[in-house]
Design a protein around this motif. Sequence first.
Motif, short mmCIF file in Angstrom:
data_model
loop_
_atom_site.label_atom_id
_atom_site.label_comp_id
_atom_site.label_asym_id
_atom_site.label_seq_id
_atom_site.Cartn_x
_atom_site.Cartn_y
_atom_site.Cartn_z
N MET A 1 0.83 -1.20 0.00
CA MET A 1 0.00 0.00 0.00
C MET A 1 0.87 1.26 0.00
SD MET A 1 -3.01 1.24 0.10
CE MET A 1 -3.86 2.69 0.62
N ILE A 2 1.90 1.26 0.84
CA ILE A 2 2.78 2.42 0.92
C ILE A 2 3.51 2.63 -0.40
CG2 ILE A 2 4.99 3.13 1.95
CD1 ILE A 2 2.90 3.97 3.76
N LYS A 3 3.93 1.55 -1.03
CA LYS A 3 4.63 1.66 -2.31
C LYS A 3 3.72 2.26 -3.38
CE LYS A 3 7.92 -2.10 -1.76
NZ LYS A 3 8.36 -3.40 -2.27
N THR A 4 2.45 1.86 -3.39
CA THR A 4 1.50 2.38 -4.37
C THR A 4 1.30 3.88 -4.18
OG1 THR A 4 0.36 0.25 -4.39
CG2 THR A 4 -0.82 2.12 -5.30
N VAL A 5 1.17 4.31 -2.94
CA VAL A 5 1.01 5.73 -2.64
C VAL A 5 2.26 6.50 -3.04
CG1 VAL A 5 0.70 7.41 -0.79
CG2 VAL A 5 -0.67 5.34 -0.82
N LEU A 6 3.41 5.94 -2.75
CA LEU A 6 4.67 6.59 -3.09
C LEU A 6 4.84 6.71 -4.61
CD1 LEU A 6 7.22 7.81 -1.89
CD2 LEU A 6 8.27 5.56 -2.02
N VAL A 7 4.51 5.65 -5.34
CA VAL A 7 4.60 5.69 -6.80
C VAL A 7 3.63 6.72 -7.36
CG1 VAL A 7 4.10 4.36 -8.89
CG2 VAL A 7 5.50 3.37 -7.09
N GLY A 8 2.41 6.77 -6.83
CA GLY A 8 1.43 7.76 -7.28
C GLY A 8 1.89 9.18 -6.99
N PHE A 9 2.47 9.40 -5.81
CA PHE A 9 2.94 10.74 -5.45
C PHE A 9 4.10 11.18 -6.34
CE2 PHE A 9 5.58 13.57 -2.80
CZ PHE A 9 4.67 14.61 -2.66
#
Length: 73
Positions: A1-9
Amino acid sequence: MIKTVLVGFIAFIAVSSMFLLIGNVFDIKLFLFSFYEETPTGFEAGGSIIPFIIGLIASYFIGNSFQNRQRNG
């Protein structure tokens, strides 16, 4: 989940920055963001938020694509 948010950001920052850079280099008002500009009669604040909207849309699709790859991979 954190990786997805980081990639989106990161995608949001990269896409928005690219469009803002294009707007500043080629003086395209549609992509130009000038928050403060001093004029003889005072100051002018404003600019286009279109690069940020495009960045949000791109980050949504890139984040979903990344998340689907994580699930299937």
